[in-house]
Design an enzyme around this catalytic site. Sequence first.
Site, PDB file in Angstrom:
ATOM      1  N   GLY A  51       2.585  10.564 -10.774  1.00  0.00           N
ATOM      2  CA  GLY A  51       2.140  10.302  -9.408  1.00  0.00           C
ATOM      3  C   GLY A  51       2.470  11.393  -8.401  1.00  0.00           C
ATOM      4  N   ASP A 107       5.656   9.708  -5.285  1.00  0.00           N
ATOM      5  CA  ASP A 107       4.424   9.534  -4.518  1.00  0.00           C
ATOM      6  C   ASP A 107       4.569   8.417  -3.493  1.00  0.00           C
ATOM      7  OD1 ASP A 107       4.555   7.556  -6.475  1.00  0.00           O
ATOM      8  OD2 ASP A 107       2.525   7.862  -7.240  1.00  0.00           O
ATOM      9  N   ASP A 110       7.657   1.598  -2.753  1.00  0.00           N
ATOM     10  CA  ASP A 110       7.060   0.280  -2.601  1.00  0.00           C
ATOM     11  C   ASP A 110       8.183  -0.764  -2.598  1.00  0.00           C
ATOM     12  OD1 ASP A 110       5.126  -1.710  -2.538  1.00  0.00           O
ATOM     13  OD2 ASP A 110       4.752  -1.662  -4.678  1.00  0.00           O
ATOM     14  N   LYS A 138       5.553   2.034   1.786  1.00  0.00           N
ATOM     15  CA  LYS A 138       5.077   0.685   2.124  1.00  0.00           C
ATOM     16  C   LYS A 138       6.313  -0.126   2.480  1.00  0.00           C
ATOM     17  CE  LYS A 138       1.884   0.207  -1.554  1.00  0.00           C
ATOM     18  NZ  LYS A 138       1.187  -0.697  -2.453  1.00  0.00           N
ATOM     19  N   PHE A 159      -3.131  -1.404  -2.084  1.00  0.00           N
ATOM     20  CA  PHE A 159      -2.979  -0.554  -3.259  1.00  0.00           C
ATOM     21  C   PHE A 159      -3.699   0.770  -3.010  1.00  0.00           C
ATOM     22  CE2 PHE A 159      -3.917   0.995  -7.504  1.00  0.00           C
ATOM     23  CZ  PHE A 159      -2.637   0.982  -8.028  1.00  0.00           C
ATOM     24  N   ASP A 166      -2.778   6.760  -8.802  1.00  0.00           N
ATOM     25  CA  ASP A 166      -3.843   6.365  -9.730  1.00  0.00           C
ATOM     26  C   ASP A 166      -4.148   4.885  -9.693  1.00  0.00           C
ATOM     27  OD1 ASP A 166      -1.273   5.716 -11.000  1.00  0.00           O
ATOM     28  OD2 ASP A 166      -2.502   5.154 -12.713  1.00  0.00           O
TER      29      ASP A 166
END
Length: 191
Positions: A51, A107, A110, A138, A159, A166
């Site tokens: 990522g 990347d 979350d 996030k 998402f 990806d």
Amino acid sequence: MTKAKNFPLHADLETVLVSEKDIKKRVKKLGAEIATAYGDEEITVVSIINGAIFFTADLLREIPNPVRLDCIRISSYRNDTKSVGQPKLLQSLTLDIANRHVLLIDDILDTGKTFSSVANMLKKLNPASLHTCVLLDKRGRREVEFEADFVGFEIPDKFAVGYGLDFAERYRNLPCIGVLKPNLQNPPEWA
Ligand code: 5GP
Ligand code: MG
């Protein structure tokens, strides 16, 4: 959705969260922030692949310090429907990070599980310092308390794909970051 014609993957997006132009501007600024924070020090960058590949490649070219680069691969716990337990290290470090100034790059932050477990693992290897950098955050989704030292953009709980992120290994090469159209997110597999 500019460039839809010459980059057909754009047509799969419902929304663009961050444009290519804004990514370029922010990555340049982040590079400068990181360079200022490290002064003249050499930085040992640990990037979580796949990522963070695109982000890392662009960011490092905005950091004038001497840099050593290593990449690690972490198992995704998201495909697992039972989905408990810690993210596992699939491909380990090759560089020695003891007494080095380490910058861990991913990347997206979350739930925080990946970053906190990798950061704990790296701390055991006695780096001189450990800082963290993510392109996307996030914040509202956190399950494990974790804040990155350098953050590119805060994004909503959607998402995201593109610029390294990806969906089932696709869309990494999109130059912007966006959200897929709902019919393309079904079933929502996490890669
Ligand atoms: P965490 O462990 O913080 O929950 O998740 C971090 C990892 O989950 C990231 O390295 C990334 O691979 C994946 N991930 C989390 N959110 C997203 C997202 O919105 N899009 C994509 N493509 N991957 C995500
Ligand atoms: Mg992933």
